[in-house]
Write a protein that holds these residues in place. Structure first.
Motif, PDB file in Angstrom:
ATOM      1  N   VAL A  61      -3.035  11.691 -16.459  1.00 59.32           N
ATOM      2  CA  VAL A  61      -1.856  11.206 -15.731  1.00 59.32           C
ATOM      3  C   VAL A  61      -2.176  11.027 -14.253  1.00 59.32           C
ATOM      4  O   VAL A  61      -1.750  10.052 -13.621  1.00 59.32           O
ATOM      5  N   THR A  62      -2.957  11.941 -13.686  1.00 58.63           N
ATOM      6  CA  THR A  62      -3.365  11.796 -12.282  1.00 58.63           C
ATOM      7  C   THR A  62      -4.127  10.489 -12.078  1.00 58.63           C
ATOM      8  O   THR A  62      -3.879   9.755 -11.097  1.00 58.63           O
ATOM      9  N   GLU A  63      -5.005  10.171 -12.986  1.00 57.26           N
ATOM     10  CA  GLU A  63      -5.767   8.917 -12.875  1.00 57.26           C
ATOM     11  C   GLU A  63      -4.861   7.715 -13.064  1.00 57.26           C
ATOM     12  O   GLU A  63      -5.067   6.672 -12.422  1.00 57.26           O
ATOM     13  N   GLN A  64      -3.857   7.816 -13.922  1.00 56.70           N
ATOM     14  CA  GLN A  64      -2.902   6.717 -14.061  1.00 56.70           C
ATOM     15  C   GLN A  64      -2.197   6.449 -12.738  1.00 56.70           C
ATOM     16  O   GLN A  64      -2.058   5.290 -12.322  1.00 56.70           O
ATOM     17  N   VAL A  65      -1.744   7.507 -12.069  1.00 55.08           N
ATOM     18  CA  VAL A  65      -1.043   7.335 -10.795  1.00 55.08           C
ATOM     19  C   VAL A  65      -1.975   6.722  -9.760  1.00 55.08           C
ATOM     20  O   VAL A  65      -1.607   5.782  -9.038  1.00 55.08           O
ATOM     21  N   ARG A  66      -3.178   7.227  -9.659  1.00 59.47           N
ATOM     22  CA  ARG A  66      -4.145   6.690  -8.687  1.00 59.47           C
ATOM     23  C   ARG A  66      -4.419   5.215  -8.944  1.00 59.47           C
ATOM     24  O   ARG A  66      -4.498   4.412  -8.007  1.00 59.47           O
ATOM     25  N   ALA A  67      -4.573   4.848 -10.209  1.00 59.38           N
ATOM     26  CA  ALA A  67      -4.849   3.445 -10.538  1.00 59.38           C
ATOM     27  C   ALA A  67      -3.676   2.555 -10.149  1.00 59.38           C
ATOM     28  O   ALA A  67      -3.863   1.436  -9.652  1.00 59.38           O
ATOM     29  N   LEU A  68      -2.462   3.034 -10.360  1.00 63.22           N
ATOM     30  CA  LEU A  68      -1.290   2.238 -10.003  1.00 63.22           C
ATOM     31  C   LEU A  68      -1.183   2.066  -8.499  1.00 63.22           C
ATOM     32  O   LEU A  68      -0.847   0.985  -8.003  1.00 63.22           O
ATOM     33  N   TRP A  69      -1.453   3.108  -7.737  1.00 56.17           N
ATOM     34  CA  TRP A  69      -1.383   3.001  -6.275  1.00 56.17           C
ATOM     35  C   TRP A  69      -2.423   2.035  -5.721  1.00 56.17           C
ATOM     36  O   TRP A  69      -2.233   1.463  -4.649  1.00 56.17           O
ATOM     37  N   SER A  70      -3.514   1.845  -6.450  1.00 55.44           N
ATOM     38  CA  SER A  70      -4.554   0.927  -5.971  1.00 55.44           C
ATOM     39  C   SER A  70      -4.328  -0.506  -6.441  1.00 55.44           C
ATOM     40  O   SER A  70      -5.114  -1.400  -6.099  1.00 55.44           O
ATOM     41  N   ASP A  71      -3.271  -0.752  -7.182  1.00 54.33           N
ATOM     42  CA  ASP A  71      -2.962  -2.084  -7.704  1.00 54.33           C
ATOM     43  C   ASP A  71      -2.275  -2.901  -6.604  1.00 54.33           C
ATOM     44  O   ASP A  71      -1.168  -2.572  -6.170  1.00 54.33           O
ATOM     45  N   ASP A  72      -2.903  -3.979  -6.192  1.00 55.17           N
ATOM     46  CA  ASP A  72      -2.350  -4.816  -5.122  1.00 55.17           C
ATOM     47  C   ASP A  72      -1.048  -5.503  -5.518  1.00 55.17           C
ATOM     48  O   ASP A  72      -0.320  -5.997  -4.646  1.00 55.17           O
ATOM     49  N   ASN A  73      -0.746  -5.548  -6.799  1.00 60.07           N
ATOM     50  CA  ASN A  73       0.501  -6.164  -7.253  1.00 60.07           C
ATOM     51  C   ASN A  73       1.695  -5.220  -7.189  1.00 60.07           C
ATOM     52  O   ASN A  73       2.810  -5.621  -7.536  1.00 60.07           O
ATOM     53  N   LEU A  74       1.452  -3.985  -6.753  1.00 59.98           N
ATOM     54  CA  LEU A  74       2.519  -2.997  -6.662  1.00 59.98           C
ATOM     55  C   LEU A  74       2.725  -2.638  -5.199  1.00 59.98           C
ATOM     56  O   LEU A  74       2.065  -1.759  -4.654  1.00 59.98           O
ATOM     57  N   PRO A  75       3.652  -3.316  -4.535  1.00 58.34           N
ATOM     58  CA  PRO A  75       3.810  -3.162  -3.090  1.00 58.34           C
ATOM     59  C   PRO A  75       4.511  -1.857  -2.709  1.00 58.34           C
ATOM     60  O   PRO A  75       5.201  -1.232  -3.517  1.00 58.34           O
ATOM     61  N   GLY A  76       4.346  -1.460  -1.463  1.00 54.24           N
ATOM     62  CA  GLY A  76       5.068  -0.320  -0.923  1.00 54.24           C
ATOM     63  C   GLY A  76       6.478  -0.709  -0.530  1.00 54.24           C
ATOM     64  O   GLY A  76       6.818  -1.902  -0.481  1.00 54.24           O
ATOM     65  N   PRO A  77       7.293   0.308  -0.230  1.00 52.93           N
ATOM     66  CA  PRO A  77       6.920   1.724  -0.247  1.00 52.93           C
ATOM     67  C   PRO A  77       6.633   2.219  -1.665  1.00 52.93           C
ATOM     68  O   PRO A  77       7.208   1.756  -2.631  1.00 52.93           O
ATOM     69  N   HIS A  78       5.701   3.170  -1.719  1.00 57.86           N
ATOM     70  CA  HIS A  78       5.301   3.768  -2.980  1.00 57.86           C
ATOM     71  C   HIS A  78       6.016   5.104  -3.138  1.00 57.86           C
ATOM     72  O   HIS A  78       5.816   6.024  -2.340  1.00 57.86           O
ATOM     73  N   VAL A  79       6.847   5.210  -4.162  1.00 62.19           N
ATOM     74  CA  VAL A  79       7.638   6.420  -4.404  1.00 62.19           C
ATOM     75  C   VAL A  79       7.172   7.053  -5.707  1.00 62.19           C
ATOM     76  O   VAL A  79       7.142   6.402  -6.755  1.00 62.19           O
ATOM     77  N   LEU A  80       6.815   8.316  -5.635  1.00 60.26           N
ATOM     78  CA  LEU A  80       6.428   9.070  -6.816  1.00 60.26           C
ATOM     79  C   LEU A  80       7.641   9.874  -7.280  1.00 60.26           C
ATOM     80  O   LEU A  80       8.282  10.562  -6.471  1.00 60.26           O
ATOM     81  N   ALA A  81       7.966   9.763  -8.552  1.00 62.71           N
ATOM     82  CA  ALA A  81       9.167  10.404  -9.085  1.00 62.71           C
ATOM     83  C   ALA A  81       8.816  11.145 -10.367  1.00 62.71           C
ATOM     84  O   ALA A  81       7.781  10.904 -10.992  1.00 62.71           O
TER      85      ALA A  81
END
Length: 241
Positions: A61-81
């Protein structure tokens, strides 16, 4: 154990995305359990991604979150819930700096082991939700692990989720009738966060995002996201005279 595939809800075509919410489910849940929340936030132009249950595969799951944060198609703000143990895990990731986020949204945060473990499935349903639709969904969903609320969160997660080490805004959503993690038990935790707001939902159990108050819960999350984008003063109480 293989981690669940990430569930995806996106902004409507023609609307620019307003930010990204990555959500971590709780004990016994899987990404599809949060379809209702993902659809709502997606309709308001947020990109929502729901990852797997970290009690089954924390590293995955940690790697899933890291991969998503590095995806240029997912703009900020980045909110973890997150909800339940997913909320505890999310708080730990940010508090320890394992991942970064612009804010946290925590639902049904546990700060101790189970205070009143449910004895059977009906008891678990009663502890989770009073929403008939969601109760039926959980009961009919073969991927939901029954009895998960009888297991305590990993003991080291409590220490990792140090509220004093969280330096981003935090929204806490908590059921006033939560018997798994009573509301009074979490007040001190949120009080130690530098910038936190704790919202209690009346008539609501442990799954604060999936009770009969789910519309109010989703609206509270959306308002938090909009204030994060536009600044705390975007919504003001104006004098009447």
């Amino acid at each position: 154990m293989a981690v669940d595939k990430v569930a995806v809800w996106d902004n409507p075509e023609g609307l620019n995305p307003r930010g990204t919410v990555v959500f971590i489910p709780g004990r016994g849940e899987h990404p599809g359990v949060y379809e209702r929340l993902g659809t709502r936030l997606g309709a308001d132009a947020y990109r929502v991604r729901v990852v797997g249950d970290p009690t089954l595969d924390a590293d995955g799951v940690t790697e899933q979150v890291r991969a998503l944060w590095s995806d240029d198609n997912l703009p900020g703000p980045h909110v973890l819930a997150g909800s339940d143990t997913g909320a505890l895990f999310a708080a730990g990731l940010v508090a320890t700096g394992v991942v970064t986020a612009d804010a946290l949204v925590l639902s049904g945060l546990p700060v101790t082991g189970p205070t009143a473990p449910p004895a059977d499935w009906e008891g678990e349903l009663d502890a989770r939700t009073n929403c008939p639709t969601h109760r039926d969904r959980l009961t009919d969903d073969g991927a939901v692990r029954r009895g998960a609320l009888r297991s305590a969160p990993p003991s080291d997660w409590f220490g990792l989720a140090d509220p004093a080490a969280i330096g981003v805004p935090v929204l806490g959503l908590h059921g006033a009738d939560d018997v798994v993690s009573p509301l009074d038990a979490v007040r001190d935790w949120y009080a130690k966060v530098d910038a936190a707001r704790l919202v209690g939902l009346a008539g609501t159990g442990h799954d604060a995002l999936n009770n009969q108050t789910h519309r109010s819960a989703a609206a509270t999350v959306l308002l938090f996201l909009e204030r994060l984008r536009g600044g705390a003063e975007i919504i003001r109480d104006e004098p009447l005279r």
